[in-house]
Scaffold this motif. Structure first.
Motif, short mmCIF file in Angstrom:
data_model
loop_
_atom_site.label_atom_id
_atom_site.label_comp_id
_atom_site.label_asym_id
_atom_site.label_seq_id
_atom_site.Cartn_x
_atom_site.Cartn_y
_atom_site.Cartn_z
N ALA A 6 0.60 -1.15 -0.04
CA ALA A 6 0.03 0.05 0.11
C ALA A 6 0.81 1.19 0.04
O ALA A 6 0.63 2.30 -0.54
CB ALA A 6 -0.87 -0.12 1.34
N THR A 7 1.96 1.19 0.71
CA THR A 7 2.80 2.13 0.69
C THR A 7 3.48 2.73 -0.47
O THR A 7 3.78 3.61 -0.91
CB THR A 7 4.23 2.14 1.63
N ARG A 8 3.64 1.52 -1.25
CA ARG A 8 4.29 1.74 -2.50
C ARG A 8 3.10 2.07 -3.68
O ARG A 8 3.36 2.99 -4.59
CB ARG A 8 4.85 0.41 -3.14
N GLN A 43 -2.76 3.94 11.83
CA GLN A 43 -1.97 3.08 11.14
C GLN A 43 -1.99 3.39 9.59
O GLN A 43 -1.09 3.47 8.94
CB GLN A 43 -2.36 1.51 11.27
N PHE A 44 -3.35 3.54 9.15
CA PHE A 44 -3.54 3.69 7.66
C PHE A 44 -2.98 5.14 7.38
O PHE A 44 -2.13 5.14 6.26
CB PHE A 44 -5.12 3.79 7.41
N ARG A 45 -3.31 6.08 8.22
CA ARG A 45 -2.64 7.37 7.92
C ARG A 45 -1.09 7.42 7.93
O ARG A 45 -0.50 7.95 6.91
CB ARG A 45 -3.17 8.27 8.94
N ASP A 46 -0.57 6.81 9.13
CA ASP A 46 0.85 6.79 9.21
C ASP A 46 1.59 6.18 8.28
O ASP A 46 2.80 6.39 7.67
CB ASP A 46 1.36 6.85 10.52
N LEU A 49 -1.07 6.82 4.05
CA LEU A 49 -1.44 7.82 3.53
C LEU A 49 -0.24 9.11 3.53
O LEU A 49 -0.09 9.70 2.41
CB LEU A 49 -2.61 8.67 4.13
N VAL A 50 0.23 8.97 4.46
CA VAL A 50 1.31 10.25 4.57
C VAL A 50 2.28 9.99 3.65
O VAL A 50 2.82 10.81 2.79
CB VAL A 50 1.74 10.28 5.99
N PRO A 51 2.99 8.66 3.75
CA PRO A 51 4.12 8.23 2.69
C PRO A 51 3.76 8.71 1.11
O PRO A 51 4.44 9.19 0.40
CB PRO A 51 4.61 6.83 2.78
N GLN A 52 2.59 8.00 0.91
CA GLN A 52 2.08 8.09 -0.55
C GLN A 52 1.91 9.70 -0.72
O GLN A 52 2.09 10.09 -2.21
CB GLN A 52 0.57 7.58 -0.59
N MET A 53 1.37 10.61 0.08
CA MET A 53 1.12 11.95 -0.20
C MET A 53 2.80 12.66 -0.22
O MET A 53 2.62 13.55 -1.09
CB MET A 53 0.47 12.48 1.01
N VAL A 63 -2.56 10.99 -5.54
CA VAL A 63 -2.68 9.67 -4.86
C VAL A 63 -4.45 9.46 -4.96
O VAL A 63 -5.25 10.14 -4.57
CB VAL A 63 -2.46 9.88 -3.40
N VAL A 64 -4.55 8.14 -5.43
CA VAL A 64 -6.33 7.81 -5.54
C VAL A 64 -6.45 6.84 -4.65
O VAL A 64 -6.03 5.72 -4.50
CB VAL A 64 -6.52 7.32 -6.82
N ILE A 65 -7.13 6.98 -3.34
CA ILE A 65 -7.53 5.97 -2.58
C ILE A 65 -8.89 5.43 -2.78
O ILE A 65 -9.91 6.14 -3.13
CB ILE A 65 -7.83 6.85 -1.09
#
Lengths: 128, 356
Positions: A6-8, A43-46, A49-53, A63-65
Motif C-alpha cells: 500500500a505504501t508503494r 495506522q492507515f494514515r501513518d 497515506l502520509v508516505p503516499q502523499m 494519490v487515488v484512495i
C-alpha cells in the motif's frame, strides 16, 4: 495484508498512484488508534497515506484512495485517517492535500464515506 | 480484590432478584469419574426479553458460585454446572450472556478446571442451540447425543459466537458472514459493520474503566458477539455484550454529559440517560468525533422498516426503531454489563435480490 504494498501503491504512468485499501491495507478497517486494534485509522494514515502523499507532492502526481471492497468504514477510523492527516502534517494546507488526494468508491453504500472523508479534512482545517 | 466490597456490591446489585434453585448432585465426566457438583437451574424462559429478572438472577448467581471462593483466596472452587433441563424458551440475549460466562470461566481456569456441560437432561433443541453457538467447543465437550429426535426445534438458528478484546473488524465481519450464510442475506451490510464496530469500540474505550467499583468476578476487558436468524419472522438478530460497568455509569465522564442533562428531565432514569445519549448523537453532525456512538449504533436500522435496536445497560432498557416512539423500561437491579441487540426484518424472498 501488505502495508508495504500500500505504501508503494500502484502507479499509473507518472501522474497517479492508486491505493486499493481492501487489497493493499485491509478490507476490515478498525478503530481510531493502533492501540484500539488492527488496521486502525492511525495506522492507515501513518503507514500508507502520509508516505503516499509525500511521494505525490514531491513528484507532482496524485494519490487515488479506492475504498471498494472494504467491509465498512468505522467513523473513528475515517476521522483519524483523514481529519488526522492535517493534524499530523500541519505544514500541509487543505488546498495542498486536495490538490493531490482523490478518494473514490464505485459502491453506493461506501459513497457517503468518500464525502465524509473530505468533510473531516475540511473540519480539521477550519480548527487549525 | 477486596472481597468484602465485591460481595457487598454483588448483594446490593441482586437485592430482590429471583434466586435460582441449586442442588448438589453427582455427575460423571470423561477422565474425572464421578464427582459432586452444584447444579444451578436456569429459568424456563432463558430469554432476557421475556424474563428479565429471572435471567439476571441466574447470571448473577452463576458468577457468585463461580468466583466467590476464588476471590476469597480459597484454592478449590466448587464445581458448578448450569442445569438447562427446564428451559422451554431461549433468546439470543441470554444464550450469549451464558456463553460469555462459560468463556470467561475457560479463560480464567486451566483445562482441568474448566466448567462442565452435563446435558443428558437438557431438551434437545436447547442442546442444539448451544452447540451451534459454540459452547461445546469451549469446554471440549462431546457433541450432544441425539436422544429425543421428536422434540420440536426452536425457531432460532444461531451462528458461533465471537469474542475479542480489541476493535477487530475481521471478527465482526466473520459474524456478519455467518449470519448471511444462515439467513441468505444481510441488509445494510456496510452500516451493520459500522454499528458492530462502534459497539465494540465502546467496550474497548469505556466498559472497563480502571476506577470501576469492586466486584466479585474477574474483569477480562472483553466483548462477545453472536447472531441468530428466526425463519418464521424473517428476522436477523445480532448482539454485542460486555460484562462492564454499563453506559449510564460512564456517561457522566463524557464531555457531552452536560448536554444530555439538559435534554432529560431532572428525575432522569438510566433509560432516560441512554435515550438522551442517542438523541444527542442524532442531533450532532456526522462529523462530530465524540458523542455520536449510540446514534451510529441505532443508525443501522434507520432505513429498515420494522427493525430495531435494544440497549440494556445499567438499570435501563431502550428500544429504538424508526418512526416509533422510543420504548423505555427501568428495572430495580442493574444489568450485569451492557447488551446491544439489533433485530433486522428481512424483506420477503422475492425482494431479496437487492440486499444480498
Amino acid at each position: 495484508m501488505d502495508v508495504g504494498a500500500a505504501t508503494r501503491g500502484r502507479t499509473r504512468g507518472d501522474r497517479m498512484t492508486e491505493v486499493h485499501v481492501a487489497e493493499q491495507f485491509s478490507p476490515f478497517l478498525g478503530g481510531r488508534y493502533r492501540d484500539d486494534g488492527p488496521w486502525s485509522g492511525e495506522q492507515f494514515r501513518d503507514d500508507v497515506l502520509v508516505p503516499q502523499m509525500e511521494r505525490a507532492l514531491a513528484s507532482h502526481s496524485q494519490v487515488v484512495i479506492i475504498l471498494d471492497g472494504v467491509a465498512g468504514v468505522p467513523s473513528s477510523f475515517l476521522e483519524e485517517a483523514f481529519g488526522g492527516l492535517l493534524r499530523k502534517r500541519k505544514d500541509w494546507s487543505l488546498d495542498k492535500i486536495e490538490g493531490v488526494l482523490v478518494i473514490q468508491s464505485g459502491d453506493p453504500e461506501l459513497l457517503p464515506y468518500v464525502r465524509l472523508a473530505h468533510e473531516h479534512m475540511k473540519r480539521q482545517s477550519q480548527r487549525q | 480484590m477486596p472481597v468484602d466490597e465485591g460481595l457487598s456490591a454483588w448483594n446490593a446489585a441482586t437485592l430482590g432478584l429471583p434466586v435460582p434453585s441449586t442442588q448438589v448432585r453427582r455427575f460423571t465426566w470423561p477422565g474425572h469419574g464421578s464427582s459432586k457438583a452444584i447444579f444451578m437451574e436456569a429459568p424456563s424462559d432463558l430469554w432476557l426479553s421475556a424474563a428479565h429478572n429471572e435471567v439476571l438472577g441466574f447470571i448473577y448467581h452463576y458468577r457468585l458460585i463461580s468466583y466467590r471462593r476464588q476471590a476469597s483466596g480459597l484454592r478449590r472452587r466448587r464445581t458448578m454446572i448450569a442445569d438447562l433441563a427446564g428451559v422451554k424458551n431461549l433468546g439470543l440475549d441470554a444464550a450469549l450472556m451464558l456463553t460469555a460466562e462459560y468463556h470467561r470461566n475457560c479463560i480464567m481456569w486451566s483445562k482441568e478446571r474448566r466448567p462442565f456441560i452435563v446435558d443428558q437432561t437438557w431438551p434437545r433443541p436447547i442442546r442444539d442451540v448451544f452447540r451451534s453457538l459454540g459452547l461445546y467447543n469451549l469446554v471440549d465437550a462431546a457433541a450432544p447425543a441425539d436422544l429425543d429426535d421428536a422434540a420440536e426445534p426452536i425457531d432460532l438458528k444461531l451462528v458461533p459466537f465471537v469474542s475479542g478484546e480489541k476493535v477487530e473488524g475481521e471478527i465482526a465481519d466473520q459474524l456478519i458472514r455467518q449470519l448471511s450464510d444462515v439467513a441468505g442475506a444481510t441488509p445494510a451490510r456496510v452500516k451493520v459493520y459500522a454499528g458492530l464496530l462502534e459497539a465494540i469500540k465502546n467496550v474497548r474505550n469505556h466498559a472497563y474503566p480502571a476506577d470501576a467499583p469492586p466486584r466479585i468476578d474477574p474483569v477480562l476487558n472483553r466483548w462477545w458477539g453472536a447472531g441468530a436468524y428466526i425463519p418464521s419472522k424473517r428476522q436477523l438478530q445480532f448482539a454485542v455484550y460486555d460484562q462492564g460497568v454499563g453506559i449510564p455509569a460512564t456517561l457522566p465522564k463524557k464531555s457531552f454529559w452536560e448536554a444530555i442533562l439538559q435534554m432529560t428531565k431532572p428525575e432522569r432514569t438510566d433509560a432516560d440517560v441512554i435515550e438522551g445519549a442517542i438523541e444527542y448523537g442524532r442531533s450532532q453532525t456526522e462529523l462530530e468525533e465524540r458523542g455520536n456512538g449510540l446514534w451510529t449504533i441505532c443508525d443501522v436500522v434507520r432505513e429498515l422498516k420494522g427493525s430495531s435496536v435494544r440497549i440494556v445497560s445499567g438499570r435501563g432498557e431502550v428500544i429504538w426503531s424508526l418512526g416509533r416512539p422510543v420504548s423505555k423500561k427501568n428495572f430495580v437491579n442493574p444489568f450485569c454489563g451492557t447488551l446491544i441487540e439489533w433485530t433486522l426484518v428481512l424483506p420477503p424472498e422475492d425482494e431479496r435480490g437487492a440486499i444480498a
